[in-house]
Design a protein around this motif. Structure first.
Motif, PDB file in Angstrom:
ATOM      1  N   THR A 192       1.382  -9.697 -12.291  1.00  0.00           N
ATOM      2  CA  THR A 192       0.352 -10.414 -11.530  1.00  0.00           C
ATOM      3  C   THR A 192       0.896 -10.852 -10.171  1.00  0.00           C
ATOM      4  OG1 THR A 192       0.951 -12.505 -12.658  1.00  0.00           O
ATOM      5  CG2 THR A 192      -0.880 -11.212 -13.571  1.00  0.00           C
ATOM      6  N   ASN A 193       2.197 -11.146 -10.121  1.00  0.00           N
ATOM      7  CA  ASN A 193       2.825 -11.475  -8.842  1.00  0.00           C
ATOM      8  C   ASN A 193       2.835 -10.251  -7.926  1.00  0.00           C
ATOM      9  OD1 ASN A 193       4.614 -13.351  -7.166  1.00  0.00           O
ATOM     10  ND2 ASN A 193       5.951 -11.587  -7.404  1.00  0.00           N
ATOM     11  N   LEU A 194       3.082  -9.091  -8.527  1.00  0.00           N
ATOM     12  CA  LEU A 194       3.077  -7.845  -7.761  1.00  0.00           C
ATOM     13  C   LEU A 194       1.689  -7.583  -7.168  1.00  0.00           C
ATOM     14  CD1 LEU A 194       4.772  -4.536  -8.816  1.00  0.00           C
ATOM     15  CD2 LEU A 194       2.397  -4.513  -8.065  1.00  0.00           C
ATOM     16  N   ILE A 195       0.660  -7.805  -7.974  1.00  0.00           N
ATOM     17  CA  ILE A 195      -0.718  -7.605  -7.498  1.00  0.00           C
ATOM     18  C   ILE A 195      -1.041  -8.610  -6.401  1.00  0.00           C
ATOM     19  CG2 ILE A 195      -3.155  -7.731  -8.166  1.00  0.00           C
ATOM     20  CD1 ILE A 195      -2.281  -6.740 -10.951  1.00  0.00           C
ATOM     21  N   PHE A 196      -0.617  -9.856  -6.596  1.00  0.00           N
ATOM     22  CA  PHE A 196      -0.860 -10.916  -5.622  1.00  0.00           C
ATOM     23  C   PHE A 196      -0.250 -10.552  -4.271  1.00  0.00           C
ATOM     24  CE2 PHE A 196       0.106 -14.988  -3.564  1.00  0.00           C
ATOM     25  CZ  PHE A 196      -1.092 -15.677  -3.729  1.00  0.00           C
ATOM     26  N   LEU A 197       0.985 -10.044  -4.297  1.00  0.00           N
ATOM     27  CA  LEU A 197       1.665  -9.660  -3.057  1.00  0.00           C
ATOM     28  C   LEU A 197       1.013  -8.428  -2.442  1.00  0.00           C
ATOM     29  CD1 LEU A 197       4.103  -9.994  -1.082  1.00  0.00           C
ATOM     30  CD2 LEU A 197       5.229  -8.255  -2.477  1.00  0.00           C
ATOM     31  N   SER A 198       0.650  -7.454  -3.259  1.00  0.00           N
ATOM     32  CA  SER A 198       0.076  -6.211  -2.745  1.00  0.00           C
ATOM     33  C   SER A 198      -1.211  -6.477  -1.977  1.00  0.00           C
ATOM     34  CB  SER A 198      -0.178  -5.239  -3.892  1.00  0.00           C
ATOM     35  OG  SER A 198       1.027  -4.869  -4.528  1.00  0.00           O
ATOM     36  N   ILE A 199      -2.074  -7.296  -2.561  1.00  0.00           N
ATOM     37  CA  ILE A 199      -3.340  -7.607  -1.903  1.00  0.00           C
ATOM     38  C   ILE A 199      -3.096  -8.426  -0.637  1.00  0.00           C
ATOM     39  CG2 ILE A 199      -5.499  -8.892  -2.140  1.00  0.00           C
ATOM     40  CD1 ILE A 199      -5.501  -8.097  -5.103  1.00  0.00           C
ATOM     41  N   GLY A 214      12.704  -5.144  -4.870  1.00  0.00           N
ATOM     42  CA  GLY A 214      12.459  -3.790  -4.390  1.00  0.00           C
ATOM     43  C   GLY A 214      11.235  -3.167  -5.016  1.00  0.00           C
ATOM     44  N   ILE A 215      11.101  -3.309  -6.338  1.00  0.00           N
ATOM     45  CA  ILE A 215       9.949  -2.737  -7.040  1.00  0.00           C
ATOM     46  C   ILE A 215       8.652  -3.385  -6.556  1.00  0.00           C
ATOM     47  CG2 ILE A 215       8.818  -2.558  -9.287  1.00  0.00           C
ATOM     48  CD1 ILE A 215      11.665  -2.362 -10.502  1.00  0.00           C
ATOM     49  N   THR A 216       8.681  -4.711  -6.396  1.00  0.00           N
ATOM     50  CA  THR A 216       7.487  -5.436  -5.968  1.00  0.00           C
ATOM     51  C   THR A 216       7.059  -5.022  -4.571  1.00  0.00           C
ATOM     52  OG1 THR A 216       8.153  -7.346  -7.306  1.00  0.00           O
ATOM     53  CG2 THR A 216       6.473  -7.722  -5.628  1.00  0.00           C
ATOM     54  N   VAL A 217       8.009  -5.016  -3.649  1.00  0.00           N
ATOM     55  CA  VAL A 217       7.689  -4.676  -2.258  1.00  0.00           C
ATOM     56  C   VAL A 217       7.332  -3.199  -2.128  1.00  0.00           C
ATOM     57  CG1 VAL A 217       8.596  -4.640   0.089  1.00  0.00           C
ATOM     58  CG2 VAL A 217       9.134  -6.550  -1.398  1.00  0.00           C
ATOM     59  N   PHE A 218       7.959  -2.354  -2.960  1.00  0.00           N
ATOM     60  CA  PHE A 218       7.636  -0.921  -2.959  1.00  0.00           C
ATOM     61  C   PHE A 218       6.168  -0.711  -3.321  1.00  0.00           C
ATOM     62  CE2 PHE A 218       7.094   2.935  -5.540  1.00  0.00           C
ATOM     63  CZ  PHE A 218       7.449   3.911  -4.602  1.00  0.00           C
ATOM     64  N   ALA A 219       5.732  -1.365  -4.391  1.00  0.00           N
ATOM     65  CA  ALA A 219       4.342  -1.224  -4.816  1.00  0.00           C
ATOM     66  C   ALA A 219       3.401  -1.764  -3.751  1.00  0.00           C
ATOM     67  CB  ALA A 219       4.131  -1.963  -6.142  1.00  0.00           C
ATOM     68  N   LEU A 237      -9.953 -12.160  -6.244  1.00  0.00           N
ATOM     69  CA  LEU A 237      -9.524 -11.656  -7.550  1.00  0.00           C
ATOM     70  C   LEU A 237      -8.028 -11.874  -7.781  1.00  0.00           C
ATOM     71  CD1 LEU A 237     -11.510  -8.290  -7.795  1.00  0.00           C
ATOM     72  CD2 LEU A 237     -11.966 -10.434  -9.016  1.00  0.00           C
ATOM     73  N   SER A 238      -7.245 -11.863  -6.721  1.00  0.00           N
ATOM     74  CA  SER A 238      -5.794 -12.025  -6.874  1.00  0.00           C
ATOM     75  C   SER A 238      -5.412 -13.417  -7.345  1.00  0.00           C
ATOM     76  CB  SER A 238      -5.086 -11.708  -5.549  1.00  0.00           C
ATOM     77  OG  SER A 238      -5.336 -12.711  -4.573  1.00  0.00           O
TER      78      SER A 238
END
Length: 472
Positions: free
Chosen positions: A275-282, A413-418, A452-453
């Motif tokens: 959910t943190n990854l989605i939050f950052l991506s958006i 790295g994985i989070t920022v990559f996504a 939604l995020s």
């Protein structure tokens, strides 16, 4: 905190300020490059009150440079994170330093006839800048009770690095040749090389349970075996735990296992991580789209002779990022320290602090969408200032506090990559708004996904404040 610790922290902030998020000052350098006639072959320019006004295909090419630089920056975070965790700080930073120096050198030799060099130059500068911030996160262990404050201050320095391109624009406007400025920045890129081997650990910062810090930086270079404090293992006479000996060090994995047994696989299974990854991506998409479309947006709602003013205003506003970023960190530290009674666990306190920072960041993100939809340039710039400094500071703070620091490089790295892959949508969105009627539609869509995020701060709230929190 020793003098070496203080010097490492101070120069880390200075390094990130000079070489960190430089790419986010893109509107300033884009304006300068337009005046110099870069990508002028794409279309004819129309003179407008002494300035050069780009056509739509020219804007698209500049936006493509920015988009590719941001995408490469985020995608590179995965291999860089792996190299940092597996091969240590010196190795990963040496690669970043080389890319940084090479990038500025390409700009120094570039001309409108060799404009293709702009693509790799911006990619190298953006990529190295992010990694400088990531490698400096570990210095938070030197700040004891003020980790969040340091992490957000570091994020603020990264945000304030937009001042570099802004100052280049100011120098250019005052008559300085653009090539001379880029040559100066190429010389400044020597600074990260010096910090790497004099003020950064060869592998990672090692902090014992008693708070003592193992040698690093200049002490490693000089092969000095003296530690800041003598570890308890030395007092017991254990020959295998004497980290004051240059040739005998506990592995990073062994050190971290004493503090937290969570494996990388377990971290990746955490719902909060995703959910943190989605939050950052958006949030990253919203931010990158704002940066990439700023000049185009302002051109639609203001006369052409005002574009230079708003380009300068963009630079002035973002200079203050170093001042706004620590605010969220201070709030997090205060909430963590004074949240609830003494019976609450430290982990719960951390989650409560993280909830507040994520909630504030998400709320500001929604306000940014509203200001853009209402064509409030001034309001959007101020809101964007807070959102930019809070977003990536919240990311670093969340990963550093909620997961073992030994996995920080790979998790980051994985989070920022996504997020980087997701932000590639920015270019498609930019092409769609060439029809001005779709600009509002795109921004309403971004507003919806930003709302939604909010599932991320909601889940943190549930885990931090319910009497029987769910483990996820």
């Amino acid at each position: 905190m020793t003098m070496l610790d203080a010097l490492s922290i101070f120069t880390a902030l200075l390094e990130v300020l000079l070489q960190g998020g430089v790419i986010y000052g893109w509107p300033s350098i884009q304006f300068v490059l337009i005046q110099e006639g870069y990508f002028a072959f794409n279309c004819s320019f129309l003179p407008g009150n002494g300035t050069m006004t780009p056509c739509s295909s020219d804007e698209s090419t500049f936006n493509l440079v920015f988009t590719l630089a941001i995408a490469a920056q985020t995608i590179s975070s995965v291999p860089f994170g792996y190299i940092l965790d597996k091969f240590g700080t010196w190795t990963s930073r040496s690669i970043a330093c080389f890319l940084n120096t090479f990038g500025w050198t390409l700009l120094a030799v570039m001309s409108p006839q060799t404009v293709g060099l702009l693509f790799p130059a911006m990619i190298f500068i953006a990529t190295s800048g992010l990694h400088f911030q990531v490698t400096n996160v570990q210095l938070s262990d030197l700040t004891t009770d003020h980790k969040s404050g340091y992490l957000f201050l570091l994020a603020g320095a990264y945000d304030s690095a937009v001042v570099v391109f802004f100052l280049i624009k100011v120098a250019y406007d005052s008559g300085t040749h653009l090539t001379s400025v880029f040559q100066f920045m190429a010389c400044i890129s020597v600074f990260p090389w010096l910090r790497t081997f004099l003020l950064m650990p060869k592998n990672k910062i090692i902090v014992d349970k008693d708070g003592s810090v193992g040698r690093y930086g200049i002490l490693d270079v000089l092969h000095v075996a003296k530690r800041t404090q003598i570890t308890s293992s030395v007092e017991t006479g254990s020959p295998n735990t004497d980290r004051s000996n240059p040739g005998v060090e506990l592995s990073i994995d062994e050190t971290q296992n004493e503090e937290n047994e969570l494996s990388l696989k377990s971290c990746l299974k955490s719902l909060l991580f995703w959910t943190n990854l989605i939050f950052l991506s958006i949030g990253s998409l919203r931010l990158v789209f704002f940066f990439g479309s700023y000049i185009s947006w302002v051109s639609r709602i203001h006369p052409s002779d005002r574009i230079d003013f708003f380009a300068n205003l963009f630079g002035y506003i973002l200079i203050a990022a170093g001042l706004t970023a620590p605010i969220n960190g201070v709030i997090c530290d205060v909430v963590e320290k004074y949240s609830g009674d003494s019976n609450i666990s430290q982990n719960t306190r951390k989650l409560r602090g993280l909830f507040v920072t994520m909630f504030i960041t998400g709320s500001i993100e929604i306000i940014l969408n509203v200001t853009v939809l209402t064509n409030s340039v001034y309001g959007s710039l101020v809101t964007m200032l807070f959102f930019r400094s809070f977003l990536f500071g919240s990311l670093s703070n969340f990963l550093a506090k909620n997961f073992p620091l030994i996995h920080f490089g790979q998790l980051y790295g994985i989070t920022v990559f996504a997020a980087g892959l997701f932000s590639l949508l920015q270019y498609a969105l930019f092409l769609s708004i060439e029809d001005s009627n779709l600009f509002s539609v795109v921004n309403y869509l971004l507003l919806a996904v930003c709302i939604l995020s909010f599932v991320h701060p909601v889940l943190i709230f549930v885990k931090a404040y319910t009497s029987h929190p769910v483990n996820y």
